[in-house]
Design a protein around this motif. Structure first.
Motif, short mmCIF file in Angstrom:
data_model
loop_
_atom_site.label_atom_id
_atom_site.label_comp_id
_atom_site.label_asym_id
_atom_site.label_seq_id
_atom_site.Cartn_x
_atom_site.Cartn_y
_atom_site.Cartn_z
N TYR A 1 -23.32 32.19 5.83
CA TYR A 1 -22.39 33.19 5.16
C TYR A 1 -22.36 34.21 5.24
N ILE B 1 -26.32 30.07 3.09
CA ILE B 1 -26.17 31.38 2.69
C ILE B 1 -26.42 32.55 3.89
N LEU C 1 -17.59 29.98 0.24
CA LEU C 1 -18.53 30.37 -0.64
C LEU C 1 -18.93 29.68 -1.89
N LEU C 2 -17.84 29.28 -2.67
CA LEU C 2 -17.86 28.45 -3.78
C LEU C 2 -18.45 26.96 -3.40
N VAL D 1 -14.02 33.09 0.93
CA VAL D 1 -14.67 32.94 -0.21
C VAL D 1 -14.64 31.47 -1.03
N LEU D 2 -13.62 30.79 -0.57
CA LEU D 2 -13.70 29.54 -0.97
C LEU D 2 -14.78 28.66 -0.53
N LEU E 1 -22.15 27.04 -2.87
CA LEU E 1 -22.76 27.33 -4.02
C LEU E 1 -22.87 25.77 -4.95
N ALA E 2 -21.62 25.17 -4.45
CA ALA E 2 -21.65 23.67 -5.15
C ALA E 2 -22.66 22.91 -4.36
#
Lengths: 507, 482
Positions: free
Chosen positions: A141, A138, A182-183, A179-180, A186-187
């Motif tokens: 990012y 994070i 970022l997902l 942003v992809l 998160l995964a």
């Protein structure tokens, strides 16, 4: 390992400088002068500070060094975790070094809103250094994406006539990719329960998930590198950005993609890496050959160098995904070399642009007559870009091709044609700008390099030759880290092969 | 037959104080006459601050009062503080505007207090009846607020439109409540929760939930019940618009969460798809419809529709961290919106308010501080780290992925990229374009203060995010006992 937070200091020191610049008050020209000096000193101190990193770095271990760890969001086990290894060390140095040059290169060419300009560059420096040091996904990012804000402003405020289009394209293109990612981060968090990078690097993700995560990270890094066919933002951004903006774009921002592949994609998704290697090889080869051909046809100097960047970064991605010691070391070295050489080439263009305010190749010609020093500097970087032995470009390309040859002969063959093409377009550019007869009066009146400009170019030439003649000082610190990375990837791949039905090696 | 004991009033202490304060201020205004607007406004702000204190006194422990109609818990605690902060900031911002536009009447802060009271009731609703009473109290006060500038056709139209459509939605909500009551025999959230804990419900109950959801979606302006939003936002006086976009939205989202999670948590499988659809539609419409807007209040209307969509992602996940995400989202949203409206309220040229986006051109040169603040809010709304808006999106997406709603998360991030376009356009106008004129100065001390506070919070949130995050986590946990 010292407890002194040298990484945090190097990261956030520029912000302190930026804060000082922000509170400057007074007559515009005095504010501008003070802003320039504060920015120069801040970036110089940061650069010197980062040299201490190099001096204190222990090349024997692949572990992360100068590690700092502090709670940040304990509820989500997201921490402020910083540290560098042999791979990131030089990117930190590159960022701090180029920022100094950027401040120097903007000394006279930026005349409006100098204060904001310098603040933007210092903020940018913080974000770049932080990104290369971050050991939490994070945190990474945040730095990675935060870079968009100052860069958007730099292109949009101080850029050329089509700056609005270029800045929007740059911003939205890269945002969509990130942003992809970022997902995917998160995964990863959901899967592993942490965003700590060393933990995630050692975690074996299920193969199916790995492929999706790899693609999500790929979307982000491929745009940043940029790989063909998502490279189209780069020529626009480069052409419209002010000189120093182009330097940072080519020198550091493009490296974020390559660094991302090495740092994240390879160790976290080794099986997916293997699976997608043919795709990446294909894209890289297309990039090398196609963009080289495109570069041949350019009439705008910056655009030509921008396309050559895409081609050179194609060599980088090729090297990374060979996952061989030569290929990876070559790729990292090629990134460093490209960071210096292409930055230098943009500065070279900036020199004549400052004088004549055009980048049209046809407007120049015969500069060797009235600007001999300039012609020499241009030649040095042109040859380094081509990859002449003895310059930095050669070592990187050679190692990458060596690594590629072990894995895939055809890829190596096609990539080599790219280096021939690169010689063609660079020499062609050089001939048109520097040789021939001076036909225009305004070109004849241009002055040769000023002492300030020489001071900017001299360290760059030294670096180019140093990396070309004695690359060991750069390769040695990264060796342990690269070997460790390869071992991690290969052992994970082997384990995955044992689990599934052994596949016939398609390579 | 034992007498019903007198209900415990302690949990409702903040509400009781607020209603007394509103009445008292009405008296103050009525006796002191027209010139008392500023005094009443400051007293109203004071009353809201005291109410925050009382909310803290009541505390985050779970208490049910008024014979089961009313509840306070960690969730109510968190949301009430948010609403009260939002209302107080709205009143502070409204004073200068109202005086300049000649609508400085003491009724305005009193109306806001009454609306706020309704919101507190909504947040604490523990029964379908109290839910409806709170909602109506809020709505009636808001209808009047929208039409507050009586001489302006646009404002009157906005009020009327809001009233007609709002009445329709209230009707649907009430009809849904009656269906739920008819099919379950109770209006109490506790008993409803017990009946449906197993996840079984008749069609009548489902239809009832859908109708109530429609009413609530209308109140928080989620697509497809958003049509009133752009017109009302544009027509209403700007401080009212600012208020609309902050406190009622938080309250409506809070009620939405409470209504779905508390009595009908067992039926999450049934309502989750509705919320998913609403979230997706709101995000996409908020992103695409805003692109062509030329009026900044209209743009903010679409922006708020989009933000509700993102917040509802967390509700669609229906999990504890989903709700945490919503709470964080709303908290950060308040500050971004308050700040943006503080700028909009100072867009005044030659004594007249201007609302065109193009008027912002060159603000970076003419008013660098204000431009910097608005730039921070715009980047934050676009969700760019390290600004606060990034964290709000981070948590709802995290919850969505945790709940396996990957397609929803992907649509969310893609629409956030589309949305980034129009936020960037404002930054572009301010910094890349040449100024066309300057705004009147000074912008007023209250506005300035609000602007500085909001910009600081949004900018520096990343340094200490932990308190808000853990606070929201504790609040969400109170909705999921055991």
């Amino acid at each position: 390992m010292s407890s002194f937070p040298i990484l945090s200091l190097a990261t956030f020191l520029p912000l302190i400088g930026a804060a000082f610049i922000l509170i400057l008050r007074g007559a515009p020209d005095i504010v501008a002068r003070n802003a320039r000096w504060i920015a120069l000193w801040t970036s110089l101190i940061t650069c010197v500070l980062s040299l201490f990193l190099w001096a204190g770095f222990d090349p024997a271990t692949p572990e992360f060094q100068f590690v700092e760890h502090a709670d940040w969001l304990p509820a989500f086990s997201i921490a402020y975790h910083m540290g560098i290894d042999g791979i990131s060390l030089f990117f930190v140095l590159l960022s701090t070094f180029l920022t100094v040059l950027c401040v120097g290169a903007s000394w006279v060419s930026i005349t409006v809103r100098v204060k904001e300009y310098m603040v933007a560059f210092l903020v940018l420096e913080t974000l770049m250094v932080g990104m290369f040091c971050a050991l939490d996904l994070i945190l990474f990012y945040m730095f990675f994406e935060g870079v968009l804000i100052p860069m958007f402003l730099i292109i949009g405020i101080w850029g050329g006539p089509r700056r609005v289009y270029a800045s929007f394209k740059f911003f939205l293109y890269t945002l969509l990719g990130s942003v992809l990612m970022l997902l995917a981060i998160l995964a990863i968090y959901v899967q592993t329960g942490t965003t700590d990078l060393p933990t995630a690097m050692a975690y074996d993700f299920p193969v199916g998930l790995q492929k999706w995560l790899f693609l999500a990270f790929f979307a982000s890094f491929a745009v940043k590198v940029p790989m063909w066919p998502v490279h189209t933002w780069l020529p626009d951004a480069h052409v419209e950005a002010p000189t120093a903006g182009s330097v940072i774009l080519a020198g550091v921002l493009l490296k974020m993609g390559g660094y991302g592949f090495v740092r994240f994609s390879l160790p976290m998704f080794p099986v997916a890496t293997e699976y997608f290697t043919p795709l990446i090889f294909t894209l890289s080869i297309v990039a090398i050959i196609y963009t080289s051909l495109v570069a041949l046809a350019q009439e705008d100097m910056k655009k030509l160098i921008a396309y050559s960047s895409v081609a050179h970064m194609g060599i980088v991605t090729l090297g990374i995904f060979t996952v061989t010691e030569e290929g990876l070391q070559g790729a990292v070295l090629q990134m460093l070399s490209h960071g210096i050489v292409s930055s230098a080439l943009f500065l070279v263009v900036g020199v004549v642009y400052d004088r004549l305010h055009t980048r049209d190749i046809a407007r120049y010609g015969g500069l060797a007559d009235n600007m001999p020093k300039y012609a020499f500097v241009f030649m040095a970087f042109m040859l380094a870009s081509v990859g002449l032995p003895g310059t930095s470009g050669f070592v990187g390309e050679f190692l990458v091709l060596l690594g590629t040859f072990q894995v895939n002969t055809w890829a190596a063959f096609l990539a080599t044609t790219g280096t021939i093409l690169s010689a063609a377009y660079m020499l062609y550019l050089y001939r048109r700008v520097v040789f021939g007869k001076i036909t225009r009066e305004d070109v004849r009146r241009m002055l040769d390099l000023s002492p300030r400009e020489i001071a900017i170019f001299a360290p760059l030439i030294v670096l180019v030759l140093w990396m070309g003649i004695y690359p060991a000082s750069f390769l040695k610190p990264m060796q342990a880290s690269v070997a460790n990375l390869i071992e991690r990837v290969e052992s994970a791949q082997k384990a995955a092969h044992l689990e599934t039905v052994p596949r016939v090696a398609v390579r | 037959m034992p007498l019903t004991p007198f209900p415990s009033l302690f949990p409702a202490l903040p509400e009781l104080f607020l209603i007394c304060a509103a009445m008292a201020l009405l008296m103050v205004g009525a006796f002191r006459g027209e010139g008392s607007a500023r005094l009443v406004s400051w007293l109203a702000v004071l009353a809201l601050v005291v109410t925050i204190g009382l909310v803290v006194v009541v505390g985050p422990a779970r208490q049910v009062g008024l014979n089961g109609l009313f509840i306070t818990d960690g969730f109510a605690f968190f949301m009430k503080v948010l609403v009260l902060i939002g209302s107080a900031l709205s009143i502070v911002m409204s004073m200068g505007y109202n005086e300049r536009e000649g609508i400085a009447r003491f009724e305005f802060p009193v109306l806001i207090l009454l609306a706020t009271l309704g919101m507190l009731m909504m947040i604490s609703a523990h029964d379908l009846i109290s839910l409806y009473i709170g909602l109506e109290l809020q709505s009636l006060a808001l209808y009047v607020c929208a039409a507050f500038k009586r001489d302006s056709v646009a404002s009157t139209e906005a009020g009327l439109k809001y009233f007609v459509l709002g009445a329709l939605s209230s009707g649907m909500l009430l009809y849904g409540c009656s269906l739920i009551y008819g099919f379950s025999g109770t209006t109490s959230f506790d008993q409803l929760a017990q009946s449906f804990a197993a996840g079984q419900a008749s069609t009548g109950i489902i239809v009832g939930i859908v109708f109530v959801s429609v009413g609530l979606a209308f109140k928080c302006s989620a697509v497809p019940f958003h049509m009133w939003t752009p017109d009302v936002y544009q027509g209403a006086p700007t401080p009212v618009t600012a208020f609309f976009s902050i406190a009622p939205k938080v309250a409506a989202v809070a009620l939405f969460i409470r209504f779905l999670v508390e009595p009908f948590g067992g039926l999450a499988g049934e309502w989750r798809q509705i919320i998913q659809f609403i979230a997706i539609a709101s995000m996409l419409l908020g992103a695409f419809a805003a692109i062509n807007q030329r009026n900044i209040k209209r743009l903010m209307a679409y922006s708020s529709i989009g933000h509700v969509g993102y917040a509802l992602i967390g509700l669609a996940a229906g999990t504890e961290d989903g709700i945490t995400g919503v709470l964080i989202y709303m908290a950060i949203y308040i500050f971004m919106n308050v700040g943006t409206f503080a700028v909009i309220l100072s867009m005044r040229r030659n004594g007249k308010m201007v609302e065109g986006i193009d008027e912002l051109a060159g603000l970076g040169k003419t008013q660098p501080a204000m431009a910097l603040a608005l730039g921070i809010f715009m980047f934050s709304m676009a969700g760019i780290p390290p600004l606060a808006g990034f964290f709000s999106k981070l948590y709802v997406f995290m919850a969505a992925i945790n709940a396996g709603l990957v397609p929803l998360a992907i649509i969310g991030v893609v629409s956030s990229v589309v949305g980034a376009f129009y936020y960037l356009r404002i930054v572009k106008l301010m910094y890349f374009d040449e100024p066309t004129g300057v705004f009147d100065r000074p912008i007023g001390r209250e506005i300035q203060a609000v602007l500085i506070v909001a910009a600081t919070v949004v900018m520096l949130f990343f340094i200490v995010p932990a308190p808000l995050v853990s606070g929201a986590g504790a609040a969400a946990a109170s909705l999921f006992p055991g």
